[in-house]
Design an enzyme around this catalytic site. Structure first.
Site, mmCIF file in Angstrom:
data_model
loop_
_atom_site.group_PDB
_atom_site.id
_atom_site.type_symbol
_atom_site.label_atom_id
_atom_site.label_comp_id
_atom_site.label_asym_id
_atom_site.label_seq_id
_atom_site.Cartn_x
_atom_site.Cartn_y
_atom_site.Cartn_z
ATOM 1 N N VAL A 63 0.864 -1.173 0.000
ATOM 2 C CA VAL A 63 0.000 0.000 0.000
ATOM 3 C C VAL A 63 0.902 1.225 0.000
ATOM 4 O O VAL A 63 1.795 1.333 0.851
ATOM 5 C CB VAL A 63 -0.929 0.042 1.227
ATOM 6 C CG1 VAL A 63 -1.715 1.353 1.277
ATOM 7 C CG2 VAL A 63 -1.875 -1.146 1.240
ATOM 8 N N HIS A 64 0.685 2.110 -0.937
ATOM 9 C CA HIS A 64 1.427 3.357 -1.074
ATOM 10 C C HIS A 64 2.930 3.079 -1.126
ATOM 11 O O HIS A 64 3.452 2.694 -2.145
ATOM 12 C CB HIS A 64 1.056 4.340 0.030
ATOM 13 C CG HIS A 64 1.680 5.687 -0.128
ATOM 14 N ND1 HIS A 64 1.512 6.446 -1.265
ATOM 15 C CD2 HIS A 64 2.467 6.400 0.684
ATOM 16 C CE1 HIS A 64 2.178 7.569 -1.136
ATOM 17 N NE2 HIS A 64 2.772 7.573 0.043
ATOM 18 N N ASP A 65 3.649 3.275 -0.030
ATOM 19 C CA ASP A 65 5.091 3.010 -0.048
ATOM 20 C C ASP A 65 5.474 1.928 0.960
ATOM 21 O O ASP A 65 6.617 1.858 1.391
ATOM 22 C CB ASP A 65 5.892 4.293 0.186
ATOM 23 C CG ASP A 65 5.570 4.956 1.522
ATOM 24 O OD1 ASP A 65 4.682 4.459 2.239
ATOM 25 O OD2 ASP A 65 6.200 5.965 1.842
ATOM 26 N N CYS A 66 4.520 1.091 1.329
ATOM 27 C CA CYS A 66 4.783 -0.021 2.256
ATOM 28 C C CYS A 66 4.666 -1.340 1.499
ATOM 29 O O CYS A 66 3.672 -1.589 0.827
ATOM 30 C CB CYS A 66 3.789 -0.007 3.413
ATOM 31 S SG CYS A 66 3.915 1.457 4.437
#
Length: 132
Positions: A63-66
């Site tokens: 998710v996003h930058d994870c």
């Protein structure tokens, strides 16, 4: 600028409806473009990583930058992250961006692309802290 219209009350919250202006906020457009472009590259990297993980049968979620995986496949995902990063950033991204912008906005004048430095992108494949 936005014209604020009436407040709307619901049982959970209050909000205001805005009617968008037809005026383009040039300064906002200029300052928003660079981070949005970088975010699009990060998103492309995540998608490439997810696709390669699927191709190799490695569990992956993001998710996003994870980025997540199981502890047992962390090294495999780390290698995939590095490989897909090199694959993405080995492309002439700025040249592709300029070409696309010229197609979308013929006659646009853009500054010259800065010269490339000496970074060997393949070095990230050996970096233990490239992505942690």
């Amino acid at each position: 600028w936005h014209l604020v219209l009436p407040q709307v009350d619901s049982s959970l919250q209050k909000f205001w409806v805005q009617k968008p202006s037809t005026v383009v906020a040039k300064r906002s457009q200029r300052t928003a473009f660079p981070p949005n472009y970088i975010h699009s590259l990060d998103s492309a990297h995540m998608m490439m990583t997810a696709m390669e993980c699927k191709a190799q049968g490695v569990a992956f979620a993001g998710v996003h930058d994870c980025f997540w995986t199981h502890a047992a496949t962390a090294d495999a995902v780390g290698a995939i992250l590095r490989d897909t990063f090199v694959q993405l950033h080995s492309r002439p991204l700025l040249e592709e961006l300029v070409e696309n912008m010229k197609q979308v906005a013929p006659g646009i004048t853009l500054p010259p692309i800065p010269p490339k430095g000496q970074l060997d992108l393949r070095m990230v494949q050996k970096s233990p802290y490239f992505f942690s």
